[in-house]
Design a protein around this motif. Structure first.
Motif, PDB file in Angstrom:
ATOM      1  N   PRO A 188      26.023 -41.468 -10.090  1.00 20.69           N
ATOM      2  CA  PRO A 188      26.805 -41.615  -9.178  1.00 20.69           C
ATOM      3  C   PRO A 188      27.859 -40.333  -8.834  1.00 20.69           C
ATOM      4  O   PRO A 188      28.010 -40.197  -7.576  1.00 20.69           O
ATOM      5  CB  PRO A 188      27.365 -43.093  -9.470  1.00 20.69           C
ATOM      6  CG  PRO A 188      26.469 -43.572 -10.536  1.00 20.69           C
ATOM      7  CD  PRO A 188      25.614 -42.624 -11.108  1.00 20.69           C
ATOM      8  N   ALA A 189      28.421 -39.965  -9.831  1.00 14.26           N
ATOM      9  CA  ALA A 189      29.745 -39.107  -9.643  1.00 14.26           C
ATOM     10  C   ALA A 189      28.918 -37.815  -9.109  1.00 14.26           C
ATOM     11  O   ALA A 189      29.416 -37.107  -8.098  1.00 14.26           O
ATOM     12  CB  ALA A 189      30.439 -38.932 -10.988  1.00 14.26           C
ATOM     13  N   ALA A 190      27.765 -37.283  -9.597  1.00 16.27           N
ATOM     14  CA  ALA A 190      27.197 -36.040  -8.946  1.00 16.27           C
ATOM     15  C   ALA A 190      26.791 -36.223  -7.637  1.00 16.27           C
ATOM     16  O   ALA A 190      26.994 -35.198  -6.711  1.00 16.27           O
ATOM     17  CB  ALA A 190      26.155 -35.499  -9.986  1.00 16.27           C
ATOM     18  N   LEU A 191      26.253 -37.458  -7.483  1.00 15.68           N
ATOM     19  CA  LEU A 191      25.467 -37.776  -6.174  1.00 15.68           C
ATOM     20  C   LEU A 191      26.745 -37.897  -5.069  1.00 15.68           C
ATOM     21  O   LEU A 191      26.797 -37.121  -3.953  1.00 15.68           O
ATOM     22  CB  LEU A 191      24.759 -39.152  -5.797  1.00 15.68           C
ATOM     23  CG  LEU A 191      23.591 -39.130  -6.852  1.00 15.68           C
ATOM     24  CD1 LEU A 191      23.001 -40.589  -6.745  1.00 15.68           C
ATOM     25  CD2 LEU A 191      22.272 -38.221  -6.304  1.00 15.68           C
ATOM     26  N   LEU A 208      24.053 -36.982  -0.923  1.00 16.73           N
ATOM     27  CA  LEU A 208      23.806 -37.839  -2.141  1.00 16.73           C
ATOM     28  C   LEU A 208      22.540 -37.478  -2.791  1.00 16.73           C
ATOM     29  O   LEU A 208      21.676 -38.281  -3.030  1.00 16.73           O
ATOM     30  CB  LEU A 208      23.771 -39.512  -1.747  1.00 16.73           C
ATOM     31  CG  LEU A 208      24.945 -40.255  -1.146  1.00 16.73           C
ATOM     32  CD1 LEU A 208      24.829 -41.526  -1.249  1.00 16.73           C
ATOM     33  CD2 LEU A 208      26.263 -39.832  -2.042  1.00 16.73           C
ATOM     34  N   THR A 209      22.679 -36.201  -3.224  1.00 14.23           N
ATOM     35  CA  THR A 209      21.629 -35.472  -3.802  1.00 14.23           C
ATOM     36  C   THR A 209      22.041 -35.060  -5.144  1.00 14.23           C
ATOM     37  O   THR A 209      23.130 -34.822  -5.444  1.00 14.23           O
ATOM     38  CB  THR A 209      21.215 -34.367  -3.104  1.00 14.23           C
ATOM     39  OG1 THR A 209      21.940 -33.203  -3.404  1.00 14.23           O
ATOM     40  CG2 THR A 209      20.992 -34.390  -1.409  1.00 14.23           C
ATOM     41  N   PRO A 210      21.028 -34.962  -6.012  1.00 14.96           N
ATOM     42  CA  PRO A 210      21.309 -34.234  -7.226  1.00 14.96           C
ATOM     43  C   PRO A 210      21.786 -32.829  -6.789  1.00 14.96           C
ATOM     44  O   PRO A 210      21.280 -32.183  -5.924  1.00 14.96           O
ATOM     45  CB  PRO A 210      19.918 -34.380  -7.992  1.00 14.96           C
ATOM     46  CG  PRO A 210      19.101 -35.597  -7.481  1.00 14.96           C
ATOM     47  CD  PRO A 210      19.569 -35.620  -6.063  1.00 14.96           C
ATOM     48  N   ILE A 211      22.483 -32.607  -7.781  1.00 14.55           N
ATOM     49  CA  ILE A 211      22.928 -30.946  -7.769  1.00 14.55           C
ATOM     50  C   ILE A 211      22.491 -30.162  -8.609  1.00 14.55           C
ATOM     51  O   ILE A 211      22.131 -30.386  -9.855  1.00 14.55           O
ATOM     52  CB  ILE A 211      24.380 -30.999  -8.029  1.00 14.55           C
ATOM     53  CG1 ILE A 211      25.326 -31.690  -7.088  1.00 14.55           C
ATOM     54  CG2 ILE A 211      25.041 -29.509  -7.944  1.00 14.55           C
ATOM     55  CD1 ILE A 211      26.866 -31.910  -7.500  1.00 14.55           C
TER      56      ILE A 211
END
Ligand code: FAD
Length: 412
Positions: free
Chosen positions: A245-248, A196-199
């Motif tokens: 949320p979607a990226a995480l 659940l990290t930033p990309i």
């Protein structure tokens, strides 16, 4: 003094374990290395605490956790979402359910969630020792006999519950101490990874998009041109990549070792297929204003419009009537398949959770008891189990903490 139960780690799982075991009459000591309890809990949900997901059927809830979900089923039947809501509401916490089943305290304050625990700990006379870092766990054969604190004090108990969390946001106290002890006592560890990290992505226009937030965009993940995952939801552009949320949630399926082979395509308008979007563009371009930059305002935000013109090499001053079909289709492609090469996942410092942890095959799913150390129970993020954003990870803590607390009392 010998306690019935010593709990190491005063985060959500440890707090729940302490309240449940003490409620059942056990003498309990809760050891926390920070000066106060629940540091990470107070950060959850941006300080509002998304305390669970309102999915009350254990099977449906578990299905959202992914392939390891089966492990939690029996515990969820004992203390699932319904019981968790009862736990908080019966202690005076009003709750509200928001979109995507996300449950928050009605006050929007994580401090109110923590206050429920501090009150209950007091009521059931749990001995709370903050500023008490555990430095060593001493085993004899298949049992723990004592733990040693940083100041060399020793704590003796019949049963021990380990809830020291993962490695993410280490400034909150979760520095991975539990992993070391579990390994030393013969447990297998599934490699802890930030999740659940930033990309982080490679692109020279990210600064222009910083702060742009998309609601209900679709992220498609490709490996060597083959789609391997797809998630819809809110996305936020950061100065270095994607968050929200979607990226995480997408970061959960990204293997950092393979990152260079991966691209993400953003579909800014998933509710329209390419044909419908082209039609909409044609309508927008014939409506009113003369320059294309003034015709797209209904479709894209000003921040994104500038990048769109840059990448499509369309002059924003160009008259809409002169936009060619080819130029229009370039815009459609950018809006439907906005390609970004992945660079890395943000590390433990910015990860909401740690995936990996103690192998679930070594834990009794009905009790959270270790199959290797007979008086050790494990709960929370230390387990090799995690979920998406939306309250799932705290529910794992409430469920496993409760069951660990209750089972430890029964282990005479
Ligand atoms: C910014 C952020 C926002 C989040 N938002 C949400 C959300 O809204 N909803 C959701 O479901 N999840 C959310 N999460 C995830 C959730 O917070 C975690 O899954 C949860 O806190 C894990 O609980 P835990 O009890 O297992 O461990 P932790 O919360 O990590 O607690 C472990 C405790 O053990 C203590 N400890 C560690 N080592 C020792 C030692 N040697 N001696 C004594 N004590 C020790 C630590 O100081 C810490 O207090 C969020 C996470 C972050 C970082």
């Amino acid at each position: 003094m010998k306690y019935d139960i010593a709990i190491i780690g005063g985060g959500p799982a440890g707090l729940m374990a302490a309240v449940r075991s003490a409620e059942l009459g056990a003498s309990v000591v809760l050891l926390e290395k920070n000066v106060c309890l629940g540091n990470k809990l107070l950060l959850t949900g941006g300080g509002r605490c998304n305390l669970t997901a309102n999915i009350q059927d254990p099977r449906v809830f578990a299905n959202r956790l992914g392939p390891k979900a089966k492990f939690l089923l029996s515990a969820l039947h004992k203390f699932g979402v319904k019981e968790t809501l009862d736990f908080f509401q019966s202690r005076g916490l009003a709750i509200q359910v928001e979109d995507n089943n996300r449950v928050f305290p009605a006050s929007n304050k994580a401090t109110d969630v923590l206050a429920i625990f501090t009150k209950a700990l007091k009521k059931y006379q749990v001995e709370v020792r903050t500023s008490s870092a555990v430095k060593k766990i001493v085993n004899q054969g298949k049992k723990i006999i004592k733990i040693v604190l940083a100041d060399n004090q020793e704590i003796v108990a019949d049963n021990f519950i380990l809830t020291t969390g993962g490695q993410s946001y280490p400034q909150t106290g979760s520095s991975g101490d539990g992993y070391k002890w579990l390994k030393q006592s013969g447990h297998s560890l599934i490699e802890p990874k930030p999740s659940l990290t930033p990309i982080l992505v490679e692109a020279n226009f990210l600064k222009d998009l910083e702060g742009l937030s998309l609601s209900e965009a679709k992220l498609n993940l490709y490996q060597n041109n083959k789609k391997i995952s797809s998630i819809s939801g809110d996305v936020v552009f950061t100065g270095t990549g994607l968050s929200g949320p979607a990226a995480l949630d997408l970061s959960r399926v990204i293997d950092p070792q393979a990152i260079k082979t991966l691209t993400v395509e953003i579909d800014f308008l998933p509710q329209l297929d390419a044909l419908a979007l082209d039609k909409k563009l044609q309508q927008a371009l014939t409506a009113g204003a003369k320059q294309i930059k003034n015709n797209l305002s209904g479709l894209v935000s000003p921040k994104f419009r500038n990048v769109l013109f840059k990448l499509s090499q369309i002059n924003p001053e160009k008259k809409s009537s002169l936009i060619s079909r080819e130029e229009r289709l370039t815009l459609v492609k950018l809006l439907k398949n906005f390609k970004l090469k992945l660079k890395a996942l943000a590390g433990f410092e910015r990860a909401m959770i740690t995936s990996g942890g103690v192998a679930l095959t070594e834990i009794d799913a009905r009790t959270m008891r270790s199959k290797i150390i007979s008086n050790l129970y494990i709960g929370g993020e230390l387990l090799d189990l995690d979920g998406p954003t939306g309250g799932f990870n705290l529910q794992i803590c409430w469920t496993s903490g409760y069951v660990a607390g209750e089972s430890a009392v029964e282990n005479k």
